[in-house]
Design an enzyme around this catalytic site. Structure first.
Site, PDB file in Angstrom:
ATOM      1  N   HIS B  51       0.850  -1.189   0.000  1.00 17.37           N
ATOM      2  CA  HIS B  51       0.000   0.000   0.000  1.00 17.37           C
ATOM      3  C   HIS B  51       0.890   1.245   0.000  1.00 17.37           C
ATOM      4  O   HIS B  51       2.070   1.180   0.378  1.00 17.37           O
ATOM      5  CB  HIS B  51      -0.879   0.004   1.260  1.00 17.37           C
ATOM      6  CG  HIS B  51      -2.006  -0.987   1.222  1.00 17.37           C
ATOM      7  ND1 HIS B  51      -3.060  -0.957   2.103  1.00 17.37           N
ATOM      8  CD2 HIS B  51      -2.244  -2.036   0.391  1.00 17.37           C
ATOM      9  CE1 HIS B  51      -3.902  -1.940   1.834  1.00 17.37           C
ATOM     10  NE2 HIS B  51      -3.431  -2.617   0.810  1.00 17.37           N
ATOM     11  N   GLU B  53       1.083   3.830   1.946  1.00 17.32           N
ATOM     12  CA  GLU B  53       1.665   4.214   3.234  1.00 17.32           C
ATOM     13  C   GLU B  53       2.870   3.349   3.593  1.00 17.32           C
ATOM     14  O   GLU B  53       3.860   3.834   4.145  1.00 17.32           O
ATOM     15  CB  GLU B  53       0.630   4.083   4.369  1.00 17.32           C
ATOM     16  CG  GLU B  53      -0.626   4.915   4.198  1.00 17.32           C
ATOM     17  CD  GLU B  53      -1.760   4.132   3.538  1.00 17.32           C
ATOM     18  OE1 GLU B  53      -1.516   3.455   2.517  1.00 17.32           O
ATOM     19  OE2 GLU B  53      -2.897   4.214   4.039  1.00 17.32           O
ATOM     20  N   CYS B  81      -6.065   1.656   6.225  1.00 17.78           N
ATOM     21  CA  CYS B  81      -6.576   0.348   6.640  1.00 17.78           C
ATOM     22  C   CYS B  81      -5.865  -0.057   7.941  1.00 17.78           C
ATOM     23  O   CYS B  81      -4.945   0.625   8.390  1.00 17.78           O
ATOM     24  CB  CYS B  81      -6.311  -0.679   5.526  1.00 17.78           C
ATOM     25  SG  CYS B  81      -4.592  -1.231   5.442  1.00 17.78           S
ATOM     26  N   CYS B  84      -1.980  -0.367   7.588  1.00 21.21           N
ATOM     27  CA  CYS B  84      -1.267   0.907   7.439  1.00 21.21           C
ATOM     28  C   CYS B  84      -1.377   1.759   8.702  1.00 21.21           C
ATOM     29  O   CYS B  84      -0.401   2.403   9.097  1.00 21.21           O
ATOM     30  CB  CYS B  84      -1.775   1.644   6.207  1.00 21.21           C
ATOM     31  SG  CYS B  84      -1.339   0.760   4.694  1.00 21.21           S
TER      32      CYS B  84
END
Lengths: 149, 149
Positions: B51, B53, B81, B84
């Site tokens: 992801h 992040e 999420c 993260c």
């Protein structure tokens, strides 16, 4: 659940201990076989992401060639933190088996329970080889305190 | 909070869109300067961890040479999420500024709130450039549905 996989996770935790990392180990299992192993390398690699579970998930994705890990279970010596619980969910792992409980940061029942919060639900069981998993951590922190005196 | 950093996070999201990834972007800021950027590469790299992040945190740890990112803030186009949010906490980031809310998986107020659950607390503010951040995602999924028909 097969206890032999937790024994291998403990062996991984001991590898972390040998390099002065907080001793946490993980293995990912598919079809009765270990497909990835990991142990904590946060200090050694100076990277907040490198918990045992993250390292194992990274390897498993590379091994299976996709971001989903269907039919996979993870065995880990300590209840996963939010990052690792989240990564387990993101990777669509099905079952989590952990050893020691983590009252401060564990996100499968202790500090909170993320297992049913998101669209992909995971099943979990804690306390597997609990005493052994706790002892590794306790001894590590006891020795650390001795050295710091 | 400085809106120019969210604009850069949006530019990162558009880089994800250009390679057919769900368009989410992030930047990490320290002392008024961007020290790391990231955009979603989950499909491209076939890896559940990648992801926006996580990529930015990985780069920031390498840049600052430690697993802690003191004095750092993260700007991200979508509410993080659990993985993260957990990584942000693990890295000791101080403030999270996000754009669109994620009702299904957002862990800073929507699906759950992890900001105060663990020993390291984080501050957050959502809804920054909300319309722009939502539009990027909406357009992406609209185009995806068109192509899939």
């Amino acid at each position: 659940m097969d206890i032999k996989f937790m024994k291998e996770a403990i062996r991984q935790a001991k590898k972390a201990e040998a390099i002065d990392e907080t001793p946490i180990g993980a293995v990912i299992v598919k079809d009765g076989k270990i497909i990835a192993r990991g142990y904590n390398k946060r200090e050694t690699k100076k990277n907040a992401l490198l918990h045992a579970e993250i390292i194992a998930i990274d390897k498993a994705c590379k091994k299976l060639g996709g971001w989903r890990l269907p039919g996979c279970d993870i065995y880990v010596t300590l209840e996963p933190c939010p990052m690792c619980t989240g990564a387990i969910i993101q990777a669509r792992i099905e079952n989590v088996y952990f050893g020691a409980y983590d009252a401060k940061s564990g996100c499968l029942g202790s500090a909170c329970d993320l297992s049913g919060v998101l669209p992909h639900k995971i099943e979990y069981q804690g306390g597997i080889m609990k005493t052994e998993c706790e002892e590794i951590l306790k001894n590590f922190f006891k020795n650390l305190r001795k050295r710091e005196k």
